[in-house]
Design a protein around this motif. Structure first.
Motif, PDB file in Angstrom:
ATOM      1  N   ARG A  50       0.829  -1.224   0.000  1.00  0.00           N
ATOM      2  CA  ARG A  50       0.000   0.000   0.000  1.00  0.00           C
ATOM      3  C   ARG A  50       0.854   1.261   0.000  1.00  0.00           C
ATOM      4  O   ARG A  50       0.555   2.238  -0.683  1.00  0.00           O
ATOM      5  CB  ARG A  50      -0.902  -0.004   1.236  1.00  0.00           C
ATOM      6  CG  ARG A  50      -2.352  -0.287   0.884  1.00  0.00           C
ATOM      7  CD  ARG A  50      -3.166  -0.342   2.125  1.00  0.00           C
ATOM      8  NE  ARG A  50      -3.626   0.988   2.538  1.00  0.00           N
ATOM      9  CZ  ARG A  50      -4.754   1.542   2.114  1.00  0.00           C
ATOM     10  NH1 ARG A  50      -5.514   0.911   1.246  1.00  0.00           N
ATOM     11  NH2 ARG A  50      -5.120   2.722   2.563  1.00  0.00           N
ATOM     12  N   LEU A 136      -5.796  -0.535  -9.624  1.00  0.00           N
ATOM     13  CA  LEU A 136      -6.726  -0.825  -8.532  1.00  0.00           C
ATOM     14  C   LEU A 136      -6.108  -0.605  -7.161  1.00  0.00           C
ATOM     15  O   LEU A 136      -6.781  -0.223  -6.220  1.00  0.00           O
ATOM     16  CB  LEU A 136      -7.193  -2.284  -8.645  1.00  0.00           C
ATOM     17  CG  LEU A 136      -7.922  -2.639  -9.948  1.00  0.00           C
ATOM     18  CD1 LEU A 136      -8.113  -4.138 -10.064  1.00  0.00           C
ATOM     19  CD2 LEU A 136      -9.273  -1.926 -10.005  1.00  0.00           C
ATOM     20  N   GLY A 137      -4.811  -0.904  -7.024  1.00  0.00           N
ATOM     21  CA  GLY A 137      -4.147  -0.800  -5.719  1.00  0.00           C
ATOM     22  C   GLY A 137      -3.314  -2.036  -5.461  1.00  0.00           C
ATOM     23  O   GLY A 137      -2.448  -2.383  -6.271  1.00  0.00           O
ATOM     24  N   ASN A 164      -0.234  -1.524 -10.491  1.00  0.00           N
ATOM     25  CA  ASN A 164      -0.639  -2.113  -9.216  1.00  0.00           C
ATOM     26  C   ASN A 164       0.557  -2.693  -8.469  1.00  0.00           C
ATOM     27  O   ASN A 164       1.591  -2.996  -9.065  1.00  0.00           O
ATOM     28  CB  ASN A 164      -1.625  -3.262  -9.456  1.00  0.00           C
ATOM     29  CG  ASN A 164      -2.888  -2.808 -10.144  1.00  0.00           C
ATOM     30  OD1 ASN A 164      -3.825  -2.336  -9.505  1.00  0.00           O
ATOM     31  ND2 ASN A 164      -2.914  -2.909 -11.465  1.00  0.00           N
ATOM     32  N   ASP A 212      -7.516  -3.979   2.750  1.00  0.00           N
ATOM     33  CA  ASP A 212      -6.580  -3.155   1.972  1.00  0.00           C
ATOM     34  C   ASP A 212      -6.147  -3.808   0.666  1.00  0.00           C
ATOM     35  O   ASP A 212      -5.276  -3.289  -0.033  1.00  0.00           O
ATOM     36  CB  ASP A 212      -5.342  -2.830   2.814  1.00  0.00           C
ATOM     37  CG  ASP A 212      -5.692  -1.873   3.943  1.00  0.00           C
ATOM     38  OD1 ASP A 212      -6.742  -1.207   3.844  1.00  0.00           O
ATOM     39  OD2 ASP A 212      -4.933  -1.812   4.926  1.00  0.00           O
ATOM     40  N   ALA A 214      -7.283  -4.776  -3.049  1.00  0.00           N
ATOM     41  CA  ALA A 214      -8.347  -4.332  -3.958  1.00  0.00           C
ATOM     42  C   ALA A 214      -8.837  -5.444  -4.869  1.00  0.00           C
ATOM     43  O   ALA A 214      -9.973  -5.417  -5.332  1.00  0.00           O
ATOM     44  CB  ALA A 214      -7.832  -3.175  -4.812  1.00  0.00           C
ATOM     45  N   LYS A 215      -7.936  -6.400  -5.151  1.00  0.00           N
ATOM     46  CA  LYS A 215      -8.320  -7.448  -6.100  1.00  0.00           C
ATOM     47  C   LYS A 215      -7.602  -8.743  -5.755  1.00  0.00           C
ATOM     48  O   LYS A 215      -6.434  -8.725  -5.354  1.00  0.00           O
ATOM     49  CB  LYS A 215      -7.900  -7.028  -7.522  1.00  0.00           C
ATOM     50  CG  LYS A 215      -8.103  -8.111  -8.561  1.00  0.00           C
ATOM     51  CD  LYS A 215      -7.477  -7.722  -9.892  1.00  0.00           C
ATOM     52  CE  LYS A 215      -7.394  -8.940 -10.816  1.00  0.00           C
ATOM     53  NZ  LYS A 215      -8.500  -9.038 -11.750  1.00  0.00           N
ATOM     54  N   LYS A 237     -14.328  -6.737  -3.323  1.00  0.00           N
ATOM     55  CA  LYS A 237     -13.068  -6.834  -4.081  1.00  0.00           C
ATOM     56  C   LYS A 237     -13.339  -7.266  -5.507  1.00  0.00           C
ATOM     57  O   LYS A 237     -14.271  -8.028  -5.755  1.00  0.00           O
ATOM     58  CB  LYS A 237     -12.203  -7.943  -3.483  1.00  0.00           C
ATOM     59  CG  LYS A 237     -11.378  -7.539  -2.343  1.00  0.00           C
ATOM     60  CD  LYS A 237     -10.494  -8.706  -1.956  1.00  0.00           C
ATOM     61  CE  LYS A 237      -9.831  -8.458  -0.640  1.00  0.00           C
ATOM     62  NZ  LYS A 237     -10.526  -7.634   0.294  1.00  0.00           N
ATOM     63  N   GLN A 460      -9.380   0.108 -13.286  1.00  0.00           N
ATOM     64  CA  GLN A 460     -10.722   0.580 -12.998  1.00  0.00           C
ATOM     65  C   GLN A 460     -11.057   1.630 -14.049  1.00  0.00           C
ATOM     66  O   GLN A 460     -10.232   2.503 -14.339  1.00  0.00           O
ATOM     67  CB  GLN A 460     -10.681   1.223 -11.601  1.00  0.00           C
ATOM     68  CG  GLN A 460     -11.900   1.977 -11.204  1.00  0.00           C
ATOM     69  CD  GLN A 460     -13.052   1.032 -10.863  1.00  0.00           C
ATOM     70  OE1 GLN A 460     -12.857   0.028 -10.188  1.00  0.00           O
ATOM     71  NE2 GLN A 460     -14.226   1.364 -11.357  1.00  0.00           N
TER      72      GLN A 460
END
Ligand code: NAD
Length: 471
Positions: A50, A136-137, A164, A212, A214-215, A237, A460
């Motif tokens: 993150r 997405l993260g 990502n 935390d 995202a996918k 998610k 996204q």
């Protein structure tokens, strides 16, 4: 000296809280220790990913892609070492291991060359509508034991190119190639962008439920995929699920049975049948059934079943004890219900060896026909009517792949169109590459990997809709 495998967390090689045995399936003996991460280390890895995300997402795509190419180059430079380790932990013959490693190199390079451009949806009367694509993260990448390297690259390539960060978790029985890849990545990627954790099946639920992340990009069994989907629901998610299959091969009546039997045999037995899209049941016209079955049996009897590190081995062991026992139990019922033409029982030697097995005369409801065997065992069924065989091929909860074999390609293609799966190959098998999207229908999965569609799964849509300001 023995290699000491380490986790990768926040750009650092780290010990786990303990270690566990990794077994060579060709001997049944432990040959290495794998570091085992706990929930606290998972928290560290997710937090590192993150933290790394904003700068990585803001890095120009050309720079990110160049680092993905650097990963591919580093993997290629040590391909022989990776292939040998892959054979030791997974069991596949060395030439097939090398094929997986070089396929992984190709996959990383292919994704490094792909770009997602903003799409202008409207430009009229001062109104501009543009679809951008944002990362997405943090992505959790969970992989199975049949192709531990390339299935990770199918996820890592698109995730990194689109900006990502990734926390990877390999299967407990094949963790080492992922850890070795982590060592390469440590010296190439910024800290936290890629992390590797290993477990004995405890961390999956923590990743899939983590707020935390995202996918989740998951490849594995349908049973576990359902758990992943349920756990992901809580934080809505994104999930990509590449799950099990029970692919049918439909042989049409205009082929040369011997030539096609050879191809079907290969499609069923490569990687000892442990391929999601392996041919798992074959349907053959009654007119050529005996000849086709006999040719398959001949090929099975010619196979060299041995430790994959031995020169000349064509089939290695089943990857782990649990899977071995599952295949043995399917063999037991197949022996009782059908006619075994070749193989039929495990080899009397250490390791998890099952010789290539051909079974005929089974009912469509036999467990070996209904279930995903994921081993070197092929049921061969007969048919007389094309409508009937299409219905039988489609009568499955799975919908991953399949093949149709016919001299008249147009006719074979018409049959292929009616098979309800994500991919159907005509007169070939396993023609998967990073530029062609791959996905399962029905209970074989959701979302997809590879191709431009696979790249978009890591983004996204972000719509910017602007008009001039009126006074
Ligand atoms: P599996 O489902 O047992 O395990 C896959 C991964 O999930 C492992 O890393 C495991 O540790 C992890 N896991 C276990 N429990 C979990 C949980 N509750 N939550 C999250 N993760 C969890 O699968 P497997 O036996 O390793 O692999 C074989 C299966 O994979 C076969 O069904 C095969 O068809 C399928 N497969 C599918 C594809 C595809 O692209 N569709 C490709 C290869 C394999």
């Amino acid at each position: 000296m023995k290699h000491e495998f380490k986790l990768l967390i926040d750009g650092q090689s780290r010990d786990g809280v303990t270690t566990f045995d990794v077994v060579n399936p060709a001997t049944g003996e432990t040959f290495a220790q794998c570091p085992k991460a706990d929930a606290a280390q998972l928290e560290e890895a997710v937090a590192a990913a993150r933290r790394a995300f904003p700068a990585w997402a803001a890095t120009p795509v050309e720079e990110r892609a160049a680092l993905v190419v650097a990963l591919a180059d580093a993997l290629e430079a040590r391909a022989a070492e990776f292939a040998s380790l892959l054979t030791s932990e997974q069991g596949k013959p060395l030439d097939q291991a090398m094929y997986e490693i070089m396929g992984s190199v190709f996959t990383l390079r292919a994704f490094a060359a792909m770009r997602v451009e903003p799409k202008v949806l409207r430009e009229e009367g001062g109104n501009s509508v543009v679809e951008h694509r944002t990362p997405l993260g943090v992505v959790g990448a969970i992989t199975p034991w049949n192709f531990p390297v390339i299935l990770l690259m199918n996820k890592l390539g698109p995730a990194l190119v689109t900006g990502n960060c990734v926390v990877a978790k390999p299967a407990p029985t094949t963790p080492l190639t992922t850890l070795l890849f982590g060592e390469l990545a440590r010296d190439i990627l910024p800290a936290g962008v890629f992390n590797v954790l290993c477990d004995q099946n405890e961390l999956g639920p923590l990743l899939t439920g983590h707020p935390d992340i995202a996918k989740i990009a998951f490849t594995g069994s349908t049973a576990t995929g359902k758990k992943v989907m349920a756990a992901a629901a809580d934080s809505v998610k994104r999930v990509t699920l590449e799950l099990g299959g029970n692919d049918a091969a439909i042989v049409l009546d205009d082929v040369n049975p011997q030539a096609v039997a050879r191809k079907v045999y290969q499609g069923a037995m490569a990687n000892a049948g442990q391929i999601c899209v392996a041919i798992k049941r074959a349907y053959v016209p009654s007119s050529m059934y005996d000849e086709f079955c006999d040719e398959l049996a001949k090929l099975a009897n010619e196979a060299v079943v041995d430790d994959g590190s031995k020169q000349g081995a064509t089939i290695g062991p089943v990857q782990n004890k649990m899977q071995f026992e599952k295949v043995v139990s399917l063999l037991d019922s197949a022996r009782a219900e059908g006619t075994v033409l070749a193989g039929g029982a495990p080899l009397d030697r250490p390791g998890y060896f099952i010789p290539p097995t051909i079974v005929r005369d089974l009912d469509d409801d036999a467990p070996l026909v209904r279930e995903e065997q994921f081993g070197p065992v092929l049921p061969v069924l007969q048919y007389d009517d094309i409508e009937d065989v299409i219905a039988r091929a489609n009568d499955s909860d799975y919908g991953l792949g399949g093949t149709v074999w016919g001299r008249d390609v147009a006719r074979a293609t018409e049959v292929a169109k009616r098979i309800d799966t994500g991919t159907v190959w005509v007169n070939q098998h396993l023609a998967i590459d990073a530029n062609i999207p791959f996905r399962g229908s029905k209970q074989s999965g959701i979302g997809g990997e590879l191709g431009e569609a696979g790249l978009l799964e890591y983004t996204q849509a972000h719509i910017i809709n602007a008009v001039p300001l009126e006074d």
